[in-house]
Design an enzyme around this catalytic site. Structure first.
Site, PDB file in Angstrom:
ATOM      1  N   ASN A  87      -1.274  -0.552   7.337  1.00 21.76           N
ATOM      2  CA  ASN A  87      -0.662  -1.839   7.672  1.00 21.76           C
ATOM      3  C   ASN A  87       0.165  -2.416   6.525  1.00 21.76           C
ATOM      4  OD1 ASN A  87      -2.788  -2.483   6.064  1.00 21.76           O
ATOM      5  ND2 ASN A  87      -3.919  -3.668   7.590  1.00 21.76           N
ATOM      6  N   LYS A  93       0.836  -1.202   0.000  1.00 18.86           N
ATOM      7  CA  LYS A  93       0.000   0.000   0.000  1.00 18.86           C
ATOM      8  C   LYS A  93       0.881   1.267   0.000  1.00 18.86           C
ATOM      9  CE  LYS A  93      -3.682  -2.381   2.618  1.00 18.86           C
ATOM     10  NZ  LYS A  93      -4.419  -2.437   3.901  1.00 18.86           N
ATOM     11  N   HIS A  98      -1.696  -5.509   1.477  1.00 18.80           N
ATOM     12  CA  HIS A  98      -2.945  -6.264   1.314  1.00 18.80           C
ATOM     13  C   HIS A  98      -2.574  -7.656   0.820  1.00 18.80           C
ATOM     14  CE1 HIS A  98      -6.769  -7.752  -0.152  1.00 18.80           C
ATOM     15  NE2 HIS A  98      -6.107  -8.123  -1.241  1.00 18.80           N
ATOM     16  N   ARG A 120      -0.464 -14.776   4.015  1.00 11.57           N
ATOM     17  CA  ARG A 120      -1.209 -14.153   5.133  1.00 11.57           C
ATOM     18  C   ARG A 120      -0.457 -14.339   6.449  1.00 11.57           C
ATOM     19  NH1 ARG A 120      -6.010 -11.092   4.427  1.00 11.57           N
ATOM     20  NH2 ARG A 120      -6.925 -12.061   6.262  1.00 11.57           N
ATOM     21  N   THR A 149      -4.555  -8.002  10.893  1.00 12.45           N
ATOM     22  CA  THR A 149      -4.873  -6.676  10.341  1.00 12.45           C
ATOM     23  C   THR A 149      -4.267  -5.494  11.105  1.00 12.45           C
ATOM     24  OG1 THR A 149      -6.960  -7.638   9.584  1.00 12.45           O
ATOM     25  CG2 THR A 149      -6.823  -5.235   9.593  1.00 12.45           C
TER      26      THR A 149
HETATM   27  O1  CDP Z   1      -6.219  -6.618   5.185  1.00 13.12           O
HETATM   28  P1  CDP Z   1      -6.945  -7.645   6.018  1.00 13.12           P
HETATM   29  O2  CDP Z   1      -7.486  -8.791   5.188  1.00 13.12           O
HETATM   30  O3  CDP Z   1      -6.120  -8.104   7.179  1.00 13.12           O
HETATM   31  O4  CDP Z   1      -8.189  -6.891   6.686  1.00 13.12           O
HETATM   32  P2  CDP Z   1      -9.684  -6.600   6.154  1.00 13.12           P
HETATM   33  O5  CDP Z   1     -10.609  -6.894   7.280  1.00 13.12           O
HETATM   34  O6  CDP Z   1      -9.954  -7.280   4.854  1.00 13.12           O
HETATM   35  O7  CDP Z   1      -9.689  -5.020   5.959  1.00 13.12           O
HETATM   36  C1  CDP Z   1      -9.076  -4.428   4.819  1.00 13.12           C
HETATM   37  C2  CDP Z   1      -8.271  -3.237   5.249  1.00 13.12           C
HETATM   38  O8  CDP Z   1      -9.141  -2.253   5.807  1.00 13.12           O
HETATM   39  C3  CDP Z   1      -7.266  -3.502   6.362  1.00 13.12           C
HETATM   40  O9  CDP Z   1      -6.052  -4.030   5.879  1.00 13.12           O
HETATM   41  C4  CDP Z   1      -7.098  -2.124   6.978  1.00 13.12           C
HETATM   42  O10 CDP Z   1      -6.192  -1.332   6.227  1.00 13.12           O
HETATM   43  C5  CDP Z   1      -8.495  -1.519   6.822  1.00 13.12           C
HETATM   44  N1  CDP Z   1      -9.342  -1.588   8.038  1.00 13.12           N
HETATM   45  C6  CDP Z   1      -9.429  -0.459   8.866  1.00 13.12           C
HETATM   46  O11 CDP Z   1      -8.773   0.536   8.607  1.00 13.12           O
HETATM   47  N2  CDP Z   1     -10.257  -0.466   9.952  1.00 13.12           N
HETATM   48  C7  CDP Z   1     -10.988  -1.565  10.244  1.00 13.12           C
HETATM   49  N3  CDP Z   1     -11.792  -1.552  11.294  1.00 13.12           N
HETATM   50  C8  CDP Z   1     -10.890  -2.716   9.440  1.00 13.12           C
HETATM   51  C9  CDP Z   1     -10.058  -2.690   8.344  1.00 13.12           C
HETATM   52 MG    MG Z   2      -8.978  -8.667   3.701  1.00 14.75          MG
END
Ligand code: CDP
Ligand code: MG
Length: 186
Positions: free
Chosen positions: A150, A9, A153, A113, A119
């Site tokens: 983070n 990102k 992705h 992953r 996350t």
């Molecule tokens: O990236 P990952 O699959 O771990 O998490 P996701 O639940 O698919 O969420 C996508 C992205 O949204 C995350 O990587 C975070 O950057 C963002 N996110 C956030 O900012 N606040 C949240 N409550 C959940 C997700």
């Molecule tokens: Mg995700």
């Protein structure tokens, strides 16, 4: 062998972490089979983070759980919170350079992953990319009206990985070749 989609990102690119991130996947025996840099359009990012109810609910529940752990009860529903996060992500991902990669290897979706970590960097395993290269948290991100930074992705499952690779790459951009160490790794 399985393929998965990884994005570095804008925070990862602008912090100069491209090499660090790619070397972790390569060291695990995973192969980069497509790679490019672009500033993605809002339209592309909104197709990547699609308006899918299950995903919105899961994203919203992460925010809700982390607030509740601090004794703060959010009045919005999980879906409403998910929509808020989705629009922050669309704005953020299209705001700067992104490295986009397809990574191939044995059970690469799970393997990637695991190397990426969970996350929220604050609570991610300290040996993972997210846990070792950032301390960002839900609380700080929410109070600044931005998504969690983070770095990465990574696709969540087989169906998502196939759809995401198709979204970011054309068939001719996916390169088949053998790495010199493949016979030793496997
Ligand atoms: O990236 P990952 O699959 O771990 O998490 P996701 O639940 O698919 O969420 C996508 C992205 O949204 C995350 O990587 C975070 O950057 C963002 N996110 C956030 O900012 N606040 C949240 N409550 C959940 C997700
Ligand atoms: Mg995700």
């Amino acid at each position: 062998m399985e393929r998965t989609l990884v994005l570095i990102k804008p925070d990862g690119v602008r912090r100069g972490l491209i090499g660090n991130v790619i070397s972790r996947f390569e060291s695990a025996g995973l192969k980069v089979c497509a790679i490019k840099m672009l500033v993605p359009s809002k339209e592309l990012v909104s197709r990547h983070y699609a308006d899918n109810e299950d995903w919105l609910r899961s994203v919203g529940s992460k925010a809700k759980k982390s607030s509740e752990a601090k004794g703060i009860v959010l009045k919005e529903s999980e879906i409403e919170l998910g929509q808020k996060v989705r629009s922050r992500l669309i704005k953020y991902l299209s705001s700067g350079p992104v490295i986009c990669m397809a990574i191939e290897g044995n059970e690469s979706i799970f393997a990637v992953r695991k190397i990426v970590g969970s996350t929220e960097p604050k609570s991610a395993d300290p040996s993972s990319i997210r846990g070792s290269l950032s301390t960002d948290s839900y609380g700080l991100a929410d109070s600044s009206d931005r998504p969690i930074k983070n770095i990465i992705h990574a696709s969540e499952d087989y169906a998502t990985a196939s759809a995401e690779i198709k979204l970011w790459f054309s068939e001719s951009e996916l390169i088949e070749y053998k790495r010199a160490d493949e016979e030793i790794v496997y």
